[in-house]
Each structure stands twice: as C-alpha cells, then as structure tokens.
Design a protein around this motif. Structure first.
Motif, PDB file in Angstrom:
ATOM      1  N   GLY A  99     -27.796 -36.548   7.830  1.00 38.58           N
ATOM      2  CA  GLY A  99     -26.561 -35.772   7.764  1.00 38.58           C
ATOM      3  C   GLY A  99     -25.440 -36.667   7.284  1.00 38.58           C
ATOM      4  O   GLY A  99     -25.212 -37.736   7.827  1.00 38.58           O
ATOM      5  N   LYS A 114     -27.717 -26.286   8.177  1.00 37.13           N
ATOM      6  CA  LYS A 114     -27.829 -26.956   6.880  1.00 37.13           C
ATOM      7  C   LYS A 114     -29.238 -26.805   6.303  1.00 37.13           C
ATOM      8  O   LYS A 114     -29.415 -26.585   5.099  1.00 37.13           O
ATOM      9  CB  LYS A 114     -27.533 -28.454   7.036  1.00 37.13           C
ATOM     10  CG  LYS A 114     -26.086 -28.818   7.314  1.00 37.13           C
ATOM     11  CD  LYS A 114     -26.034 -30.311   7.635  1.00 37.13           C
ATOM     12  CE  LYS A 114     -24.624 -30.830   7.832  1.00 37.13           C
ATOM     13  NZ  LYS A 114     -24.655 -32.251   8.246  1.00 37.13           N
ATOM     14  N   ASP A 146     -22.387 -40.583   7.908  1.00 36.16           N
ATOM     15  CA  ASP A 146     -21.101 -40.778   7.233  1.00 36.16           C
ATOM     16  C   ASP A 146     -20.052 -41.352   8.188  1.00 36.16           C
ATOM     17  O   ASP A 146     -19.053 -41.897   7.754  1.00 36.16           O
ATOM     18  CB  ASP A 146     -20.594 -39.448   6.656  1.00 36.16           C
ATOM     19  CG  ASP A 146     -20.532 -38.355   7.719  1.00 36.16           C
ATOM     20  OD1 ASP A 146     -21.539 -38.147   8.431  1.00 36.16           O
ATOM     21  OD2 ASP A 146     -19.472 -37.710   7.847  1.00 36.16           O
ATOM     22  N   ASN A 182     -27.630 -32.427  23.456  1.00 36.18           N
ATOM     23  CA  ASN A 182     -26.389 -31.732  23.094  1.00 36.18           C
ATOM     24  C   ASN A 182     -25.404 -32.650  22.381  1.00 36.18           C
ATOM     25  O   ASN A 182     -25.221 -33.787  22.786  1.00 36.18           O
ATOM     26  CB  ASN A 182     -25.695 -31.200  24.355  1.00 36.18           C
ATOM     27  CG  ASN A 182     -26.399 -29.985  24.911  1.00 36.18           C
ATOM     28  OD1 ASN A 182     -27.153 -29.317  24.206  1.00 36.18           O
ATOM     29  ND2 ASN A 182     -26.161 -29.703  26.172  1.00 36.18           N
ATOM     30  N   GLY A 183     -24.789 -32.110  21.358  1.00 31.15           N
ATOM     31  CA  GLY A 183     -23.723 -32.847  20.686  1.00 31.15           C
ATOM     32  C   GLY A 183     -24.169 -33.716  19.521  1.00 31.15           C
ATOM     33  O   GLY A 183     -23.342 -34.233  18.782  1.00 31.15           O
ATOM     34  N   VAL A 184     -25.468 -33.867  19.348  1.00 30.58           N
ATOM     35  CA  VAL A 184     -25.951 -34.751  18.273  1.00 30.58           C
ATOM     36  C   VAL A 184     -25.831 -34.110  16.888  1.00 30.58           C
ATOM     37  O   VAL A 184     -25.878 -34.796  15.870  1.00 30.58           O
ATOM     38  CB  VAL A 184     -27.421 -35.192  18.488  1.00 30.58           C
ATOM     39  CG1 VAL A 184     -27.532 -36.104  19.697  1.00 30.58           C
ATOM     40  CG2 VAL A 184     -28.349 -34.000  18.619  1.00 30.58           C
ATOM     41  N   GLY A 185     -25.673 -32.766  16.872  1.00 30.96           N
ATOM     42  CA  GLY A 185     -25.580 -32.075  15.591  1.00 30.96           C
ATOM     43  C   GLY A 185     -26.803 -31.213  15.320  1.00 30.96           C
ATOM     44  O   GLY A 185     -27.137 -30.930  14.162  1.00 30.96           O
ATOM     45  N   LYS A 186     -27.427 -30.766  16.379  1.00 26.96           N
ATOM     46  CA  LYS A 186     -28.658 -29.970  16.263  1.00 26.96           C
ATOM     47  C   LYS A 186     -28.384 -28.631  15.567  1.00 26.96           C
ATOM     48  O   LYS A 186     -29.052 -28.295  14.586  1.00 26.96           O
ATOM     49  CB  LYS A 186     -29.222 -29.741  17.674  1.00 26.96           C
ATOM     50  CG  LYS A 186     -30.636 -29.218  17.714  1.00 26.96           C
ATOM     51  CD  LYS A 186     -31.358 -29.648  18.988  1.00 26.96           C
ATOM     52  CE  LYS A 186     -30.524 -29.554  20.249  1.00 26.96           C
ATOM     53  NZ  LYS A 186     -30.296 -28.177  20.717  1.00 26.96           N
ATOM     54  N   THR A 187     -27.414 -27.886  16.076  1.00 27.99           N
ATOM     55  CA  THR A 187     -27.098 -26.574  15.500  1.00 27.99           C
ATOM     56  C   THR A 187     -26.665 -26.707  14.040  1.00 27.99           C
ATOM     57  O   THR A 187     -27.127 -25.956  13.175  1.00 27.99           O
ATOM     58  CB  THR A 187     -25.968 -25.899  16.308  1.00 27.99           C
ATOM     59  OG1 THR A 187     -26.255 -26.060  17.692  1.00 27.99           O
ATOM     60  CG2 THR A 187     -25.856 -24.441  15.979  1.00 27.99           C
ATOM     61  N   THR A 188     -25.790 -27.662  13.809  1.00 23.94           N
ATOM     62  CA  THR A 188     -25.311 -27.899  12.444  1.00 23.94           C
ATOM     63  C   THR A 188     -26.478 -28.215  11.505  1.00 23.94           C
ATOM     64  O   THR A 188     -26.548 -27.686  10.391  1.00 23.94           O
ATOM     65  CB  THR A 188     -24.312 -29.083  12.438  1.00 23.94           C
ATOM     66  OG1 THR A 188     -23.292 -28.820  13.398  1.00 23.94           O
ATOM     67  CG2 THR A 188     -23.685 -29.288  11.083  1.00 23.94           C
ATOM     68  N   GLY A 230     -22.201 -35.369   6.520  1.00 21.79           N
ATOM     69  CA  GLY A 230     -20.936 -34.641   6.592  1.00 21.79           C
ATOM     70  C   GLY A 230     -21.128 -33.346   7.346  1.00 21.79           C
ATOM     71  O   GLY A 230     -22.226 -33.059   7.823  1.00 21.79           O
ATOM     72  N   GLU A 231     -20.060 -32.552   7.457  1.00 22.49           N
ATOM     73  CA  GLU A 231     -20.114 -31.353   8.290  1.00 22.49           C
ATOM     74  C   GLU A 231     -20.454 -30.072   7.527  1.00 22.49           C
ATOM     75  O   GLU A 231     -20.700 -29.044   8.125  1.00 22.49           O
ATOM     76  CB  GLU A 231     -18.782 -31.178   9.021  1.00 22.49           C
ATOM     77  CG  GLU A 231     -18.488 -32.311   9.994  1.00 22.49           C
ATOM     78  CD  GLU A 231     -17.255 -32.067  10.826  1.00 22.49           C
ATOM     79  OE1 GLU A 231     -17.397 -31.561  11.950  1.00 22.49           O
ATOM     80  OE2 GLU A 231     -16.148 -32.357  10.337  1.00 22.49           O
ATOM     81  N   THR A 286     -28.097 -37.584  12.007  1.00 17.53           N
ATOM     82  CA  THR A 286     -26.810 -36.998  11.635  1.00 17.53           C
ATOM     83  C   THR A 286     -25.686 -38.035  11.667  1.00 17.53           C
ATOM     84  O   THR A 286     -25.845 -39.124  12.209  1.00 17.53           O
ATOM     85  CB  THR A 286     -26.424 -35.881  12.613  1.00 17.53           C
ATOM     86  OG1 THR A 286     -26.245 -36.471  13.909  1.00 17.53           O
ATOM     87  CG2 THR A 286     -27.480 -34.800  12.687  1.00 17.53           C
ATOM     88  N   GLN A 325     -22.769 -20.056  17.977  1.00 19.80           N
ATOM     89  CA  GLN A 325     -22.626 -21.073  16.936  1.00 19.80           C
ATOM     90  C   GLN A 325     -23.777 -20.979  15.921  1.00 19.80           C
ATOM     91  O   GLN A 325     -23.565 -21.111  14.712  1.00 19.80           O
ATOM     92  CB  GLN A 325     -22.627 -22.447  17.602  1.00 19.80           C
ATOM     93  CG  GLN A 325     -21.964 -23.539  16.786  1.00 19.80           C
ATOM     94  CD  GLN A 325     -22.195 -24.895  17.428  1.00 19.80           C
ATOM     95  OE1 GLN A 325     -22.431 -25.004  18.643  1.00 19.80           O
ATOM     96  NE2 GLN A 325     -22.146 -25.928  16.618  1.00 19.80           N
TER      97      GLN A 325
HETATM   98  P1  GDP Z   1     -25.359 -29.721  18.946  1.00 14.85           P
HETATM   99  O1  GDP Z   1     -24.717 -29.664  20.293  1.00 14.85           O
HETATM  100  O2  GDP Z   1     -26.393 -30.795  18.890  1.00 14.85           O
HETATM  101  O3  GDP Z   1     -25.865 -28.416  18.451  1.00 14.85           O
HETATM  102  O4  GDP Z   1     -24.216 -30.260  17.935  1.00 14.85           O
HETATM  103  P2  GDP Z   1     -23.371 -29.475  16.829  1.00 14.85           P
HETATM  104  O5  GDP Z   1     -24.251 -28.997  15.751  1.00 14.85           O
HETATM  105  O6  GDP Z   1     -22.492 -28.512  17.499  1.00 14.85           O
HETATM  106  O7  GDP Z   1     -22.509 -30.680  16.219  1.00 14.85           O
HETATM  107  C1  GDP Z   1     -21.579 -31.436  16.963  1.00 14.85           C
HETATM  108  C2  GDP Z   1     -20.463 -31.920  16.040  1.00 14.85           C
HETATM  109  O8  GDP Z   1     -20.972 -32.858  15.107  1.00 14.85           O
HETATM  110  C3  GDP Z   1     -19.831 -30.811  15.216  1.00 14.85           C
HETATM  111  O9  GDP Z   1     -18.438 -31.005  15.178  1.00 14.85           O
HETATM  112  C4  GDP Z   1     -20.425 -31.016  13.816  1.00 14.85           C
HETATM  113  O10 GDP Z   1     -19.574 -30.571  12.791  1.00 14.85           O
HETATM  114  C5  GDP Z   1     -20.593 -32.516  13.784  1.00 14.85           C
HETATM  115  N1  GDP Z   1     -21.640 -32.947  12.851  1.00 14.85           N
HETATM  116  C6  GDP Z   1     -22.940 -32.553  12.816  1.00 14.85           C
HETATM  117  N2  GDP Z   1     -23.612 -33.209  11.835  1.00 14.85           N
HETATM  118  C7  GDP Z   1     -22.731 -34.033  11.224  1.00 14.85           C
HETATM  119  C8  GDP Z   1     -22.814 -34.981  10.131  1.00 14.85           C
HETATM  120  O11 GDP Z   1     -23.865 -35.241   9.507  1.00 14.85           O
HETATM  121  N3  GDP Z   1     -21.653 -35.653   9.809  1.00 14.85           N
HETATM  122  C9  GDP Z   1     -20.492 -35.434  10.474  1.00 14.85           C
HETATM  123  N4  GDP Z   1     -19.415 -36.135  10.085  1.00 14.85           N
HETATM  124  N5  GDP Z   1     -20.372 -34.550  11.490  1.00 14.85           N
HETATM  125  C10 GDP Z   1     -21.470 -33.858  11.871  1.00 14.85           C
END
Ligand code: GDP
Length: 303
Positions: free
Chosen positions: A281, A121, A258, A111-117, A283-284, A255, A148
């Motif tokens: 990754g 993408k 940047d 969680n939190g690593v940027g999986k969903t984002t 950026g967002e 991710t 999300q």
């Molecule tokens: P998940 O819990 O793994 O699904 O994480 P999320 O996809 O919710 O991402 C967590 C936070 O990291 C969010 O605020 C995203 O916008 C941010 N994020 C994800 N990928 C990147 C990236 O490549 N660069 C930056 N700067 N932020 C990112």
C-alpha cells in the motif's frame, strides 16, 4: 513511478545513509560492515536478516576481491534481492486466483492496519482486470467496519454481503459464498475481525470461518492474505508470527509504505517467515495498491 513516489521516505533515508557511508569509508573494512549493519537495522530490515546479509556480503566481497566501497554498493543490492527470495519459489508472488470458478480470498489482520482499505483497493484492481468481485463483511465486531466496507464496495462498484453488527462471522461468510455462487462471482474477498487481544478467540474465529469456506468450496480459501502496517516496524513482524500460528497465511499486504522510512521490514518478513509480500500500500486511494516486486523495491532503494 507510483512505486518510486510511495517509497520516497524509505529511499531518501536509506540511499542517503548508504551513500554517506560509502563516501566516508572508501575502503571496505570491518568498521564499514559494522556501520552498514546499523543502517540496515535502522531501516527495519531485522537483526536476523541483517546478520545473514552481512555474512553473505563479506563472503562475496572476499570472493570477488572487492576493496572499494563504491563497488560494494552493487553487491549490496544483489544480496538484498537474494536474501528476500532465499530458497523460496518465485512463482508464489502473484495472487492465487482460479482461472475458472469462484476463488475465495480471506483477509486477516489487526484493527487499524488498513485491512478494509486494502480489500477496497484489491476489489478495484481485480474489477479493473475484468473480474466479477464480491465482498463479505466478516468483521462484525469493530464498530463501523461493515459501513466502511460498503463505502469501498460502492466506490469499486461491487456487491457487499453483510449481516447486522455482532452476528457470527462464519454465518456471514457462508451467506456470501452462496450469493457469490449464484451471481457467478470470480473472486470473493472476505473481511475478518482483527482483535488480537485474545489470541485463542482469534484463532477459534479464524478456524471456524476457514472451516466453512473449506466445506463449501474444495481447495478454498485460495489465499489467506495478512495485512500488516509497515509503519509499525518490528511489531508487524511479531503480528505476522502470531497470525501464521493461527492460520496458514499465504501472502502479505504491507500497507502505509508511503508513511515510513523503514521499508526494510519487507525483507525481514520474507526472510524470517518465508511469506511472500504480494502487495504494498502506497497511499490512501483506490489505485494506491501495487503488486510487490523485490527487484524494483531493492533497486528503488538506491535510485
Ligand atoms: P482496518 O481497521 O485495518 O480496516 O484499517 P482501515 O482500512 O480503516 O485503515 C486505517 C487507516 O489507514 C485509514 O485512515 C486508511 O486510509 C489508512 N491507510 C490504509 N492503507 C494505507 C496506505 O497504504 N497508505 C496510507 N498512507 N494510509 C493507508
């Protein structure tokens, strides 16, 4: 240029330090190598990787009879690329998508690593390449994960298959595969839960999901992508170790490159675990996912 911009922090810190080192030493000696070792470790290249790299550098410097530190710079870039690939096959760099029929990509990570984002993408990217994409909301555990994913699905204009929160992830994936087959989908991206607190549970859940996919489509999943957060440095490396014990990880999405000066983690992951970094990754936004290119990465460090 997106690459260059996104790597700004790592590039500035890395090239700044290396250039400073080269200016101060001029001559290649033992002290120079020791300081270089420090710079690389600070950039999160990883101790094991750095040791191997320094050894190769010393050998090469002797072989080519290099005395001048300015000359050694080129050799450092060369060796960084070499150390990234090692003896691994360079063909495995791209996403394994079937030319015909449904390809299933399982996406895992804490969680939190940027999986969903990253799934969002990737959906955006694949759709832009003309693929029919579908998302499966397999993270039924984390609050808000399904919603999300739907937001990203809307944004990319792709369908999201979901059930209610708390339901069985394997059942969601089963449904999604059925829907994907009937809607002629090319790529099904499957989200999964990211609880690492209980390794046994995680392994069980992942293997159950995987079994369902394997049963429904021979040869699938075609990719198991592990999402790692570059800003967590060596922690990312240990997550990669844990996940590769739980399942066959075929590629990494790194991710938030940047947001860190420690982009060297890319090299450590590949060198120590032999898993290719397929995307980074930077950026967002939806378009901030780039295919990883070791040459561009390493030469970008010195640009
Ligand atoms: P998940 O819990 O793994 O699904 O994480 P999320 O996809 O919710 O991402 C967590 C936070 O990291 C969010 O605020 C995203 O916008 C941010 N994020 C994800 N990928 C990147 C990236 O490549 N660069 C930056 N700067 N932020 C990112």
């Amino acid at each position: 240029t997106k690459y260059k911009e996104g790597m700004e922090k790592t590039r500035k810190s890395f090239s700044g330090r290396i250039n400073d080192l080269i200016a101060r030493y001029r001559k290649v000696d033992e002290d120079f190598f020791e300081e270089l070792e420090e710079v690389l470790i600070t950039a999160d290249v990883g101790v094991m990787t750095v040791m191997d790299l320094i050894e190769e550098l010393k050998f090469e410097v002797q072989r080519r009879n290099i005395k001048d530190t300015e000359e050694v710079k080129e050799v450092i870039s060369e060796k960084l690329v070499d150390i990234y690939y090692g003896d691994d096959d360079q063909e495995i760099e791209t996403l394994n998508i079937q030319k015909e029929g449904l390809s299933v990509v399982l996406v895992v990570g804490v969680n939190g690593v940027g999986k969903t984002t990253s799934i969002g993408k990737l959906a955006h990217k694949l759709k832009a390449e003309g693929k029919n994409v579908m998302l499966a909301a397999g993270d039924t555990f984390r609050a808000g994960a399904i919603e999300q994913l739907e937001v990203w699905g809307d944004r990319a204009g792709v369908d999201v298959i979901k059930q209610s929160a708390g339901s069985d992830p394997a059942a969601v994936i089963f449904d999604a595969i059925k829907a994907a087959k009937s809607r002629d989908v090319d790529v099904l991206l499957c989200d999964t839960a990211g609880r690492l607190q209980n390794k046994v549970n995680l392994m069980n859940e992942l293997s159950k999901v995987k079994r369902v996919i394997e049963r429904e489509i021979p040869g699938a999943p075609h990719e198991v992508l592990l999402v790692l957060d570059a800003t967590t440095g060596q922690n990312a490396l240990s997550q990669a170790k844990t996940f590769s014990e739980a399942t066959d990880v075929s590629g990494i999405v790194l991710t938030k490159l940047d947001g860190t000066a420690k982009g060297g983690i890319v090299l450590a992951i590949r060198h120590e675990l032999h898993i290719p970094v397929k995307f980074v990754g930077l950026g967002e936004k939806a378009e901030d996912l780039q295919k990883f290119d070791a040459n561009a990465f390493v030469y970008g460090l010195f640009a």
